[in-house]
Motif scaffolding. Structure first.
Motif, mmCIF file in Angstrom:
data_model
loop_
_atom_site.group_PDB
_atom_site.id
_atom_site.type_symbol
_atom_site.label_atom_id
_atom_site.label_comp_id
_atom_site.label_asym_id
_atom_site.label_seq_id
_atom_site.Cartn_x
_atom_site.Cartn_y
_atom_site.Cartn_z
ATOM 1 N N GLU A 22 108.154 21.569 -24.883
ATOM 2 C CA GLU A 22 107.685 20.403 -24.120
ATOM 3 C C GLU A 22 107.291 19.267 -25.061
ATOM 4 N N ARG A 23 106.640 19.608 -26.154
ATOM 5 C CA ARG A 23 106.242 18.581 -27.126
ATOM 6 C C ARG A 23 107.461 17.950 -27.786
ATOM 7 N N SER A 41 121.083 13.368 -26.186
ATOM 8 C CA SER A 41 120.514 14.187 -27.258
ATOM 9 C C SER A 41 119.752 15.358 -26.631
ATOM 10 N N GLY A 42 119.629 16.451 -27.371
ATOM 11 C CA GLY A 42 119.019 17.634 -26.772
ATOM 12 C C GLY A 42 118.330 18.537 -27.768
ATOM 13 N N ILE A 43 118.004 19.723 -27.296
ATOM 14 C CA ILE A 43 117.326 20.749 -28.092
ATOM 15 C C ILE A 43 118.111 22.049 -27.965
ATOM 16 N N LEU A 44 118.333 22.711 -29.078
ATOM 17 C CA LEU A 44 119.012 24.005 -29.088
ATOM 18 C C LEU A 44 118.050 25.061 -29.630
ATOM 19 N N LYS A 64 115.564 23.889 -15.862
ATOM 20 C CA LYS A 64 114.839 22.663 -15.561
ATOM 21 C C LYS A 64 115.485 21.452 -16.221
ATOM 22 N N GLN A 65 115.983 21.656 -17.432
ATOM 23 C CA GLN A 65 116.571 20.555 -18.189
ATOM 24 C C GLN A 65 117.803 21.058 -18.950
ATOM 25 N N PRO A 66 119.010 20.785 -18.429
ATOM 26 C CA PRO A 66 120.247 21.294 -19.058
ATOM 27 C C PRO A 66 120.443 20.847 -20.505
ATOM 28 N N ALA A 67 119.788 19.751 -20.919
ATOM 29 C CA ALA A 67 119.930 19.294 -22.300
ATOM 30 C C ALA A 67 119.216 20.232 -23.279
#
Length: 313
Positions: A22-23, A41-44, A64-67
């Motif tokens: 979340e941060r 842009s995203g997070i893996l 909740k967030q596909p990215a």
């Protein structure tokens, strides 16, 4: 604009993963709003074979967030393999990748500064600790000893820099050309060259959970780094052998001199000391050679560095 992928290796991080992601997502959103990175842009998150609720949490975050995507290993392959898997996956889509541990002890608020240095021309940006006051006396001094030892053996490393770093797409493609199984990214990345930058930060204590880097793992990582990046220990064996031979010759001259002078000696102490010294040198030498041979054995087998069980895209 720049497409950013933040890569987060995670092993049994159920206590902190939700809040950490979340941060990071908040930081990415701020960068998107300021138009420093692209909206896609995203997070893996790379689950390194966790046995707790880490993967279910990743699935919930993805829904909740596909990215926010995820990789799950078939078993525990280790922290360095998790980092490499994330880079291997992200390099085909992202312009720049930032790796950071799930506990966020490395300051994620320095990510915008890393992006700024990348946009100024840096291909690699290292996160460097400004001090090690949060470490124990033992860890702080052994870290300094390790970096000093690596420097004396001719290995280029960034002191007080771990695996919090930014890599451009070009830098990651160059890194992936290194095919060894015994990964030590802290030593490999400086070998890439390219223009580099650094940001300094203070490391903070974990918010919850326990560190996954035990003393055994830290020692293993250090040994892996030494044997992966330098052959100096093998040369030291030669010089240690020369020293033993010189001591043996000196002992022989001393013994002959005493005999010619007609003095008798029991000799037990000197004999046992010599035996223990020579035996210790031989065993240590065999151990060092065995360590290098074991690495050769692993490399020639060409086994996969990691196996992905699931991939949430």
């Amino acid at each position: 604009m720049t497409k950013l992928m933040i890569i987060v290796p995670a092993y049994n991080e159920q206590e902190v993963l939700q809040s950490s992601i979340e941060r990071l997502w908040q930081i990415e959103n701020e960068l998107k709003q300021s138009q420093q990175i692209t909206m896609d842009s995203g997070i893996l998150i790379v689950d390194d074979g966790s046995v707790d609720q880490t993967w279910p949490i990743i699935e919930q975050l993805h829904q909740k967030q596909p990215a926010i995507s995820g990789l799950r290993f078939s078993r525990n392959f280790g922290h360095q393999a998790a980092l490499l898997a994330g880079l291997t996956t992200a390099v085909w889509d992202a312009d720049v990748m930032i790796t950071i541990d799930a506990d966020l002890q490395d300051d994620p608020e320095k990510i915008p500064a890393m992006i700024e240095q990348y946009q100024a021309g840096c291909e690699i940006v290292y996160g460097v600790r400004s001090d090690r006051q949060t470490d124990s006396w033992f860890k702080r001094n052994t870290a300094e000893l390790f970096y000093g030892l690596m420097h004396k053996m001719g290995v280029t490393m960034i002191p007080d820099s771990a695996d919090f770093r930014l890599l451009s797409n070009r830098a990651v493609h160059a890194l992936l050309k290194y095919s060894e199984r015994g990964l030590f990214l802290r030593g490999l990345v400086p070998q890439l060259g390219f223009q580099t930058g650094r940001v300094e930060y203070r490391r903070t204590p974990r918010l919850a959970g326990k560190t996954k880097y035990s003393l055994k793992k830290m020692v293993g990582l250090a040994l892996n780094g030494i044997t992966s990046l330098t052959s100096i220990p093998l040369r030291l064996i030669f010089w240690l052998g020369m020293l033993a031979c010189m001591l043996a010759i000196g002992m022989g001259i001393f013994t002959l001199t005493v005999h010619l002078l007609g003095k008798t000696m029991q000799g037990w102490s000197s004999l046992m000391l010599s035996l223990w010294f020579i035996g210790g040198v031989q065993l240590m030498s065999i151990g060092v050679i065995g360590e290098y041979l074991s690495k050769v054995l692993v490399e020639v087998k060409h086994r996969p560095r990691f196996i992905v069980d699931q991939h949430l895209k």
